[in-house]
Design an enzyme around this catalytic site. Structure first.
Site, PDB file in Angstrom:
ATOM      1  NE  ARG A   3      -4.286  -1.484   1.389  1.00  0.00           N
ATOM      2  CZ  ARG A   3      -5.411  -2.052   2.467  1.00  0.00           C
ATOM      3  NH1 ARG A   3      -5.213  -2.104   3.605  1.00  0.00           N
ATOM      4  NH2 ARG A   3      -6.522  -2.326   1.814  1.00  0.00           N
TER       5      ARG A   3
ATOM      6  CE  LYS B 249     -21.238 -13.423   6.614  1.00  0.00           C
ATOM      7  NZ  LYS B 249     -20.495 -12.686   7.788  1.00  0.00           N
TER       8      LYS B 249
ATOM      9  N   GLY C 132      -9.959  -8.417  -0.518  1.00  0.00           N
ATOM     10  CA  GLY C 132      -8.605  -8.433   0.038  1.00  0.00           C
ATOM     11  C   GLY C 132      -8.261  -9.774   0.177  1.00  0.00           C
TER      12      GLY C 132
ATOM     13  N   GLY D 285     -13.527  -3.990   0.299  1.00  0.00           N
ATOM     14  CA  GLY D 285     -14.842  -3.466   0.467  1.00  0.00           C
ATOM     15  C   GLY D 285     -15.262  -2.260  -0.650  1.00  0.00           C
TER      16      GLY D 285
HETATM   17  P1  ADP Z   1     -12.387 -11.463  -0.150  1.00  0.00           P
HETATM   18  O1  ADP Z   1     -11.694 -10.676   0.951  1.00  0.00           O
HETATM   19  O2  ADP Z   1     -11.579 -11.718  -1.178  1.00  0.00           O
HETATM   20  O3  ADP Z   1     -13.660 -10.574  -0.482  1.00  0.00           O
HETATM   21  P2  ADP Z   1     -14.097 -13.110   1.616  1.00  0.00           P
HETATM   22  O4  ADP Z   1     -13.562 -12.015   2.707  1.00  0.00           O
HETATM   23  O5  ADP Z   1     -15.453 -12.824   1.350  1.00  0.00           O
HETATM   24  O6  ADP Z   1     -13.018 -12.707   0.604  1.00  0.00           O
HETATM   25  O7  ADP Z   1     -13.676 -14.518   1.943  1.00  0.00           O
HETATM   26  C1  ADP Z   1     -12.610 -14.766   2.523  1.00  0.00           C
HETATM   27  C2  ADP Z   1     -12.715 -16.248   3.679  1.00  0.00           C
HETATM   28  O8  ADP Z   1     -13.499 -17.036   3.014  1.00  0.00           O
HETATM   29  C3  ADP Z   1     -11.404 -16.583   3.923  1.00  0.00           C
HETATM   30  O9  ADP Z   1     -11.151 -16.418   5.307  1.00  0.00           O
HETATM   31  C4  ADP Z   1     -11.548 -18.199   3.672  1.00  0.00           C
HETATM   32  O10 ADP Z   1     -10.766 -18.816   4.767  1.00  0.00           O
HETATM   33  C5  ADP Z   1     -13.038 -18.138   3.740  1.00  0.00           C
HETATM   34  N1  ADP Z   1     -13.654 -19.565   3.195  1.00  0.00           N
HETATM   35  C6  ADP Z   1     -13.484 -19.714   1.728  1.00  0.00           C
HETATM   36  N2  ADP Z   1     -13.824 -21.095   1.519  1.00  0.00           N
HETATM   37  C7  ADP Z   1     -14.207 -21.429   2.660  1.00  0.00           C
HETATM   38  C8  ADP Z   1     -14.751 -22.635   3.184  1.00  0.00           C
HETATM   39  N3  ADP Z   1     -15.004 -23.796   2.305  1.00  0.00           N
HETATM   40  N4  ADP Z   1     -15.137 -22.846   4.544  1.00  0.00           N
HETATM   41  C9  ADP Z   1     -15.025 -21.870   5.289  1.00  0.00           C
HETATM   42  N5  ADP Z   1     -14.333 -20.652   4.941  1.00  0.00           N
HETATM   43  C10 ADP Z   1     -13.961 -20.699   3.808  1.00  0.00           C
HETATM   44 MG    MG Z   2     -12.149 -10.678   2.938  1.00  0.00          MG
END
Ligand code: ADP
Ligand code: MG
Length: 398
Positions: A37, A202, A355, A378
């Site tokens: 960053r 989620k 992220g 976000g």
């Molecule tokens: P990003 O930051 O790229 O938007 P998210 O914050 O939505 O992604 O999701 C990231 C999280 O999802 C990670 O902490 C990862 O461990 C979790 N995750 C991915 N697949 C699974 C799974 N099968 N079971 C539990 N957690 C999961």
């Molecule tokens: Mg995330």
């Protein structure tokens, strides 16, 4: 169209400029774990410095709850000040109280050759409240405002929204420009086939993104824990995997609406599963999309990697948000690495927002062959949802 650095007055010599950056780096025991960053902010800083401007830099760092001594130590910008000084080869003066008048005197020095860095902006009670008084305090000692903190643009805070609102001269820096160009292309004008890949934990975090692309995407691929909610909606056995029970019917509705366009959600056809998260070494691969009752899914399986890679290979535009598995726990990063590899090898325009997915892509070693990796978690997601980001809206040309 945003006001950019080129829209500022030609002569910036000795002009005092408030530069809002996202220097919210990961820290451990006062050490910077990743200086990306800070490095991403250098083009804008160097441009302004070469023009002879006098800079006051501000950023938040983490989420201090207040400005008590413990938070002040834990969330201090001191390591950032040191790193910034090293990278720019300049003296950086750290101002203890971000709301103080101290910068005014420093900026007035006849031979000014340093950079002023304000302490964590969230130490100022008015920052998150978008307090007009705080904005006025800053506006009294600077002539212009530049924002290059893309990752903070979804927050209507004083340094992001209130201050530019009262400044006559304001502009977005190079990083925001780059982010907005890449994300706008994917959001508003994707060349088809356009493949949207979603993962993470989620469904509820990604509802607005899915909504925005049901009528635009050529294919929607779902991996990560999100996929189990979709699979459950299709009647597949998902064992003990993470499912958002309250979102199962919504997932079914998404699939139904997509099928009205003769399109199908692409879901995992096999999984890496474990009996317990405490025993990652005892993982297994399922033979099809079903997961046994005592197991939980932790990553996509090898057949799914190939399936998803094929869509990525045939695409003209790919946007990826959310890891395919628990990538923080190797080897459950393999599914996410396979996506990063397929994106790197694809001739499509490839963009990653989020992220965790960005971190997984960097870990995979394929980041340099991906067209754009957003620095805003976000913020990039809200941008892709089609939301108005207050920090960008205020910099829009009238
Ligand atoms: P990003 O930051 O790229 O938007 P998210 O914050 O939505 O992604 O999701 C990231 C999280 O999802 C990670 O902490 C990862 O461990 C979790 N995750 C991915 N697949 C699974 C799974 N099968 N079971 C539990 N957690 C999961
Ligand atoms: Mg995330």
């Amino acid at each position: 169209m945003l006001y950019t650095l080129k829209d500022l007055p030609e002569d910036l010599k000795d002009k005092k400029i408030f530069v809002r950056l996202d220097l919210n780096v990961p820290l451990k025991n006062g050490k910077i774990l990743d200086n990306t960053r800070i490095r991403e902010a250098l083009p804008t800083l160097n441009y302004l410095l070469e023009k002879g401007a006098r800079l006051v830099v501000g950023s938040h760092l983490g989420r201090p709850k207040g400005d008590g001594p413990e938070d002040r130590a834990k969330f201090s910008m001191e390591p950032v000040a040191l790193e910034l000084g090293n990278l720019l080869n300049k003296e950086v003066v750290l101002i203890e109280d971000p709301a103080s008048e101290v910068p005014r005197g420093l900026l007035a020095e006849s031979r000014f050759d340093k950079i002023i860095l304000l302490e964590n902006l969230r130490f100022a009670p008015g920052e998150e409240k978008n307090d007009v008084r705080l904005c006025n305090d800053w506006a009294r000692y600077v002539d212009m405002y530049v924002n290059d903190a893309f990752g903070s643009c979804h927050r209507a805070h004083a340094s992001i929204e209130g201050l530019p609102k009262i400044m006559k001269f304001k502009a977005a820096g190079f990083l925001i420009e780059k982010e907005v160009v890449a994300l706008t292309k994917v959001r508003d004008n994707p060349e088809e086939p356009f493949v949207l890949i979603l993962g993470g934990s989620k469904v509820s975090d990604k509802i607005a993104v899915i909504e925005n692309y049901l009528d635009k995407a050529s294919h929607i691929i779902v991996g990560g824990a999100m996929a189990y909610t979709f699979l459950k909606a299709k009647g597949v056995n998902v064992g003990k995997s993470l499912v958002e029970e309250s979102k199962v019917s919504m997932a079914a509705d998404f699939m139904k609406r997509f099928s009205a366009r003769d399109k199908e959600f692409i879901l995992p056809v096999d999984h890496v599963v474990v009996r317990s998260l405490n025993k990652p070494e005892e993982s297994q691969t399922t033979s099809d999309e079903n997961i046994g009752a005592e197991f939980l899914g932790v990553d996509i399986g090898p057949k799914t990697q190939k399936l998803f890679a094929r869509y990525i290979g045939d695409a003209k535009t790919v946007f990826w948000n959310g890891p395919m598995g628990i990538y923080e726990t190797p080897p459950f990063n393999q599914g996410s690495f396979a996506i990063a590899k397929a994106m790197a090898e694809s001739s499509a325009m490839t963009v990653i927002g989020g992220g965790d997915s960005a971190a997984a892509a960097v870990d995979s070693g394929h980041a340099k062959d991906i067209d754009h990796i957003s620095t805003g978690g976000g913020a990039s997601l809200e941008f892709m949802e089609g939301k108005t980001l207050p920090g960008l809206a205020i910099l829009r040309k009238k």
